[in-house]
Design an enzyme around this catalytic site. Structure first.
Site, PDB file in Angstrom:
ATOM      1  N   VAL A 267       0.881  -1.165   0.000  1.00 18.46           N
ATOM      2  CA  VAL A 267       0.000   0.000   0.000  1.00 18.46           C
ATOM      3  C   VAL A 267       0.925   1.224   0.000  1.00 18.46           C
ATOM      4  CG1 VAL A 267      -2.099   0.977   0.999  1.00 18.46           C
ATOM      5  CG2 VAL A 267      -1.473  -1.385   1.518  1.00 18.46           C
ATOM      6  N   HIS A 268       1.711   1.350  -1.062  1.00 20.04           N
ATOM      7  CA  HIS A 268       2.880   2.228  -1.115  1.00 20.04           C
ATOM      8  C   HIS A 268       2.675   3.587  -0.457  1.00 20.04           C
ATOM      9  CE1 HIS A 268       4.703  -0.528  -4.045  1.00 20.04           C
ATOM     10  NE2 HIS A 268       3.577  -0.479  -4.734  1.00 20.04           N
ATOM     11  N   ASP A 269       1.771   4.381  -0.998  1.00 20.18           N
ATOM     12  CA  ASP A 269       1.676   5.793  -0.601  1.00 20.18           C
ATOM     13  C   ASP A 269       1.227   5.981   0.843  1.00 20.18           C
ATOM     14  OD1 ASP A 269       2.528   6.671  -3.085  1.00 20.18           O
ATOM     15  OD2 ASP A 269       0.501   6.761  -3.895  1.00 20.18           O
TER      16      ASP A 269
END
Length: 339
Positions: A267-269
């Site tokens: 869930v990178h950001d």
């Protein structure tokens, strides 16, 4: 002075010390979120908008990246609407990179930038004006080193603002970037991460400005991944916000699971917002970093000198480790605050 009065004074001093240590009196961090929603961007926005005690979101600024600017701007306004935070202005910014031909990530995020949920035209419009001018005006008027920028997409808006008025750097406290890759390798080329590949020239401008920079690269985001248990944990929150996050993630993470053979998806950001809220969940080191903007196979690569072999001054805090379960515990707790 009586013994009882001394005891009360000492108790008060201990209480004040405890409050100070826990940050109970700390003012929320002034924050501008620059973003290109994007599935993981929406989760990041939910996490930030659910945390008003720690984060005073001055504005959301949008940029072309995962999809075109009109779609990223709509999706940012949808996230704001879904979170019940329509008090936060959304400004549209740069519709293309500084130099390179625009690229998008519809193969990952879908043609609308969001999969798993229906999109529509939000109730509230964009704020009047352009994101770049908003950054110039706001940072120029800010107290020295007072505003943090969370950069969740290509860094084009901030780069344009710095090019037009370099002295706005004085208003910036810290720039926290989701982007780059070193140990992990890239996700758009063998060495480049998408946000840097989409506009490496903008990243170079921000790097050269001398701002305090923290990078959360694929090195850490690929360690903070979903699992069946963690998705059930989010679903158990049981409100509209958690249902949307689950629907978005179930559609979004499959790309990475299939491509990398991972057991879950990143869930990178949202790790950028988690870092701002609970930096103790993460660790890394200060390194010298450069960005490769030369045409060729290393275009967009972040060169992080982890071992200091170049003997150059550090210019970036490079985050390399993160507490995955701690991240999902934080996300669950904050989603529970939304409707």
């Amino acid at each position: 002075m009586s013994i009882e009065k001394i005891r009360r004074l000492l108790q008060g001093a201990v209480l004040m010390s405890t409050i100070a240590a826990t940050g109970a009196f700390a003012a929320p961090r002034d924050l501008i979120i620059d973003t290109d929603p994007g599935a993981d961007d929406v989760v990041a926005l939910f996490l930030a908008m659910a945390s008003p005690e720690e984060l005073k979101i001055r504005a959301i600024t949008t940029v072309a990246g995962n999809v075109r600017l009109d779609k990223t701007s709509r999706n940012a306004r949808l996230a704001r609407e879904w979170a019940g935070r329509e008090d936060i202005p959304v400004y549209a910014g740069a519709g293309r990179p500084l130099v390179r031909t625009p690229i998008y990530a519809a193969n990952v995020h879908g043609e609308e930038g969001l999969t798993g949920v229906a999109v529509h035209e939000p109730r509230q419009p964009l704020a009047n004006g352009n994101a770049v001018q908003y950054l110039i005006d706001t940072l120029d008027a800010a107290e020295p080193h007072s505003i943090t920028l969370a950069m969740l997409g290509p860094q084009t808006n901030l780069a344009l603002a710095l090019i037009q008025k370099p002295e706005i750097v004085k208003g910036i406290k810290e720039v926290v970037v989701m982007g780059g890759a070193h140990f992990n390798g890239g996700n758009i080329t063998p060495v480049a991460e998408f946000n840097l590949y989409a506009d490496p020239h903008a990243a170079e401008v921000v790097l050269a400005s001398g701002v305090k920079l923290t990078y959360l690269p694929l090195d850490v985001t690929h360690k903070i991944i979903t699992s069946d248990t963690r998705l059930k944990q989010l679903a158990a929150v049981g409100n509209d916000a958690s249902h949307k996050v689950i629907d978005i993630l179930n559609a979004y993470i499959q790309y990475d699971i299939d491509k990398y053979g991972m057991t879950g998806g990143p869930v990178h950001d949202a790790t950028v917002i988690a870092y701002l809220l609970e930096p103790g969940l993460f660790s890394g080191r200060q390194v010298h970093m450069s960005v490769d903007s030369r045409e060729g196979p290393t275009f967009g690569q972040t060169v992080a000198d982890w071992y200091g072999v170049l003997e150059q001054p550090a210019n970036v805090t490079w985050i390399e480790e993160g507490n995955a379960q701690g991240f999902f515990d934080l996300l669950s707790a904050r989603l529970a605050r939304l409707k």
